[in-house]
Write a protein that holds these residues in place. Structure first.
Motif, PDB file in Angstrom:
ATOM      1  N   GLY A   1       0.852  -1.196   0.000  1.00 52.15           N
ATOM      2  CA  GLY A   1       0.000   0.000   0.000  1.00 52.15           C
ATOM      3  C   GLY A   1       0.884   1.242   0.000  1.00 52.15           C
TER       4      GLY A   1
ATOM      5  N   CYS B   1       4.125  -3.645   6.741  1.00 51.83           N
ATOM      6  CA  CYS B   1       3.258  -2.494   6.464  1.00 51.83           C
ATOM      7  C   CYS B   1       1.834  -2.908   6.112  1.00 51.83           C
TER       8      CYS B   1
ATOM      9  N   SER C   1      -0.999 -12.747   9.762  1.00 45.56           N
ATOM     10  CA  SER C   1      -0.184 -13.713   9.018  1.00 45.56           C
ATOM     11  C   SER C   1       1.057 -13.042   8.444  1.00 45.56           C
ATOM     12  N   SER C   2       0.935 -11.752   8.144  1.00 47.26           N
ATOM     13  CA  SER C   2       2.057 -11.023   7.566  1.00 47.26           C
ATOM     14  C   SER C   2       3.116 -10.712   8.630  1.00 47.26           C
TER      15      SER C   2
ATOM     16  N   LEU D   1      -0.783  -1.471  11.508  1.00 46.04           N
ATOM     17  CA  LEU D   1      -1.553  -1.557  12.753  1.00 46.04           C
ATOM     18  C   LEU D   1      -2.815  -2.361  12.471  1.00 46.04           C
TER      19      LEU D   1
ATOM     20  N   ILE E   1       6.884   1.287  15.419  1.00 41.92           N
ATOM     21  CA  ILE E   1       7.046   2.726  15.176  1.00 41.92           C
ATOM     22  C   ILE E   1       5.709   3.408  15.425  1.00 41.92           C
TER      23      ILE E   1
ATOM     24  N   ARG F   1       4.170   6.910  14.112  1.00 44.95           N
ATOM     25  CA  ARG F   1       4.343   8.108  13.276  1.00 44.95           C
ATOM     26  C   ARG F   1       5.832   8.352  12.998  1.00 44.95           C
TER      27      ARG F   1
HETATM   28  P1  NAD Z   1      -3.287  -0.024   2.777  1.00 47.89           P
HETATM   29  O1  NAD Z   1      -4.461  -0.749   3.362  1.00 47.89           O
HETATM   30  O2  NAD Z   1      -3.493   0.830   1.582  1.00 47.89           O
HETATM   31  O3  NAD Z   1      -2.138  -1.063   2.409  1.00 47.89           O
HETATM   32  C1  NAD Z   1      -1.979  -2.299   3.040  1.00 47.89           C
HETATM   33  C2  NAD Z   1      -1.533  -3.280   1.984  1.00 47.89           C
HETATM   34  O4  NAD Z   1      -1.297  -4.524   2.625  1.00 47.89           O
HETATM   35  C3  NAD Z   1      -2.595  -3.510   0.903  1.00 47.89           C
HETATM   36  O5  NAD Z   1      -2.029  -3.357  -0.383  1.00 47.89           O
HETATM   37  C4  NAD Z   1      -3.053  -4.945   1.175  1.00 47.89           C
HETATM   38  O6  NAD Z   1      -3.436  -5.623  -0.011  1.00 47.89           O
HETATM   39  C5  NAD Z   1      -1.794  -5.544   1.795  1.00 47.89           C
HETATM   40  N1  NAD Z   1      -2.029  -6.750   2.595  1.00 47.89           N
HETATM   41  C6  NAD Z   1      -3.116  -7.133   3.304  1.00 47.89           C
HETATM   42  N2  NAD Z   1      -2.923  -8.336   3.868  1.00 47.89           N
HETATM   43  C7  NAD Z   1      -1.676  -8.722   3.523  1.00 47.89           C
HETATM   44  C8  NAD Z   1      -0.886  -9.882   3.787  1.00 47.89           C
HETATM   45  N3  NAD Z   1      -1.359 -10.876   4.547  1.00 47.89           N
HETATM   46  N4  NAD Z   1       0.352  -9.944   3.268  1.00 47.89           N
HETATM   47  C9  NAD Z   1       0.841  -8.951   2.498  1.00 47.89           C
HETATM   48  N5  NAD Z   1       0.133  -7.821   2.198  1.00 47.89           N
HETATM   49  C10 NAD Z   1      -1.099  -7.721   2.708  1.00 47.89           C
HETATM   50  O7  NAD Z   1      -2.692   0.823   3.992  1.00 47.89           O
HETATM   51  P2  NAD Z   1      -1.485   1.883   4.058  1.00 47.89           P
HETATM   52  O8  NAD Z   1      -2.041   3.264   4.004  1.00 47.89           O
HETATM   53  O9  NAD Z   1      -0.411   1.512   3.135  1.00 47.89           O
HETATM   54  O10 NAD Z   1      -1.021   1.653   5.572  1.00 47.89           O
HETATM   55  C11 NAD Z   1      -0.451   0.411   5.931  1.00 47.89           C
HETATM   56  C12 NAD Z   1      -0.535   0.176   7.437  1.00 47.89           C
HETATM   57  O11 NAD Z   1       0.318   1.094   8.101  1.00 47.89           O
HETATM   58  C13 NAD Z   1      -1.917   0.345   8.048  1.00 47.89           C
HETATM   59  O12 NAD Z   1      -2.126  -0.715   8.972  1.00 47.89           O
HETATM   60  C14 NAD Z   1      -1.807   1.658   8.787  1.00 47.89           C
HETATM   61  O13 NAD Z   1      -2.680   1.721   9.890  1.00 47.89           O
HETATM   62  C15 NAD Z   1      -0.377   1.615   9.223  1.00 47.89           C
HETATM   63  N6  NAD Z   1       0.243   2.902   9.567  1.00 47.89           N
HETATM   64  C16 NAD Z   1       0.961   2.927  10.712  1.00 47.89           C
HETATM   65  C17 NAD Z   1       1.612   4.081  11.081  1.00 47.89           C
HETATM   66  C18 NAD Z   1       2.400   4.096  12.344  1.00 47.89           C
HETATM   67  O14 NAD Z   1       2.740   5.169  12.827  1.00 47.89           O
HETATM   68  N7  NAD Z   1       2.749   2.939  12.902  1.00 47.89           N
HETATM   69  C19 NAD Z   1       1.510   5.238  10.291  1.00 47.89           C
HETATM   70  C20 NAD Z   1       0.782   5.167   9.091  1.00 47.89           C
HETATM   71  C21 NAD Z   1       0.153   3.999   8.746  1.00 47.89           C
END
Ligand code: NAD
Ligand code: ZN
Length: 354
Positions: free
Chosen positions: A180, A250, A255-256, A275, A297, A299
């Motif tokens: 993503g 990410c 499972s990931s 998350l 992490i 942000r």
């Molecule tokens: P997104 O939903 O667009 O992307 C997630 C991707 O993961 C998608 O392409 C999806 O197909 C893929 N996916 C789902 N299950 C999977 C699996 N089992 N194996 C491999 N890939 C898989 O979201 P995003 O905007 O790219 O954000 C990703 C994550 O990061 C979210 O969980 C978001 O909450 C988190 N995030 C965390 C922080 C932080 O500070 N820790 C900041 C921003 C975003």
């Protein structure tokens, strides 16, 4: 340019209840700047607040302006602002911490418990026409960097922080789980910090193809119910017979996270960015006996300057990630596109200069 009096704002009232309404244009305090908003990207968290009304313990109880991936133009400066002037185009770092606690004083201000953060309840975001922000959390953009790229500094900073926490350096072999927007910016940050081999996973073939077009060396398609160990072997095979020494997870999928641990070489590092559910079952003993460090992490801190440098120098190009553009008056359609991923949407951008 004098500020206007109208301030159309995208306000979330509750689940699936996003309204466009006028809000007051505020006067800047001594250290604030008033910004005429330019571009605001839609993040998965904005979509979660719209569709679920909450993320974990953060619950939308009162109407809240959405948006936190943003850039705009300074139209008025508080009396003590020295770093900016009217007409400057800036990227807005959306989290302003208390500046006084031990975390703030130690430089890890993302862990501050009193942080103001755009569009995290109860704090209003900046998907609107005029928005006030602390001047020292605004970063002046060079002329050749667009407001869209400025807005992209927010997710890119997440990638920079993840790659820094992971210790990516020259020659690192990196696995990114999830292609993503956050997986893609983490890939770009890792590449620019010296990673020489990057493999990325996803459950979507089209997202993997897109990741390849953006520089992934190898991809692994994760199918539902795939065996973790076989997937870890597939990653190794795709990476030329060696395991990654760093994995940046990410997706947040349980499972990931399991794969992230199993695939990482002994002595390596797993950084959890995604998350998902608050509790997950993972092979912790495998991580322990192979000295695989697991780091989280939250942000980012002190990442905007480097993220801006990466874009301004041309080392990272986020423009291809912007797949859809809407105007503020079309905010609902924009959110629908981001929610459904229609038309291969990766990053949806909203133009607030209406
Ligand atoms: P997104 O939903 O667009 O992307 C997630 C991707 O993961 C998608 O392409 C999806 O197909 C893929 N996916 C789902 N299950 C999977 C699996 N089992 N194996 C491999 N890939 C898989 O979201 P995003 O905007 O790219 O954000 C990703 C994550 O990061 C979210 O969980 C978001 O909450 C988190 N995030 C965390 C922080 C932080 O500070 N820790 C900041 C921003 C975003
Ligand atoms: Zn603090």
């Amino acid at each position: 340019m004098a500020p206007g009096t109208e301030n159309l704002s995208a306000v979330l009232y509750g689940i699936s209840d996003l309204r466009l309404e006028q809000r007051e244009v505020k006067k800047p305090g001594d250290h604030d700047v008033l910004l005429r908003m330019g571009q605001v990207g839609i993040c998965g968290s904005d979509v979660s607040y719209l569709t679920k009304g909450r993320i974990g313990d953060f619950i939308v109880k009162d109407p809240m302006v959405l948006g936190h991936e943003a850039a705009g133009t300074v139209v008025e400066c508080g009396s003590k602002v020295t770093n900016l002037k009217c007409g400057d185009r800036v990227a807005i770092e959306p989290g302003v911490p208390c500046r006084r606690c031990d975390f703030c004083k130690g430089g890890r201000y993302n862990l501050c418990k009193k942080v103001f953060f755009c569009a995290t309840p109860p704090d209003d975001g900046n998907l609107c026409q005029y928005y006030l922000h602390d001047a020292d959390f605004c970063f002046k953009l060079p002329d050749h960097v667009t407001l869209e790229e400025g807005a992209f500094l927010e997710p890119l900073s997440v990638g920079v922080h993840a790659a820094r926490r992971a210790g990516v350096t020259l020659g690192s072999r990196v696995l990114i789980c999830g292609a993503g927007p956050i997986g893609l910016v983490s890939m770009m940050a890792a590449r620019s910090m010296g990673a020489t081999s990057i493999c990325i996973t996803d459950i979507s073939e089209s997202r993997l193809q897109f990741a390849k077009s953006q520089g992934a060396d190898a991809v692994v398609l994760v199918k539902p119910g795939s065996d973790d160990k076989l997937l870890a072997d597939a990653v190794e095979e795709q990476m030329g017979g060696v395991r990654p020494d760093i994995t940046i997870e990410c997706s947040g999928a349980e499972s990931s996270i399991r794969l992230a641990i199993l695939a990482t070489e002994s002595g390596g590092v797993v950084v959890l960015v995604g998350l998902g559910p608050p509790e997950v079952k993972v092979p912790m003993v495998d991580a322990a006996v192979r000295e695989v460090d697991i780091r989280g992490i939250f942000r980012y801190a002190n990442c905007y300057p480097l993220a801006l440098n990466l874009i301004a120098s041309g080392r990272v190009d986020v423009k291809p990630l912007i797949t859809h553009r809407f105007s503020l008056t079309e905010a609902r359609e924009a959110f629908e596109t981001a929610r459904t991923g229609a038309g291969g949407a990766v990053k949806v951008m909203i133009n607030c200069e209406i």
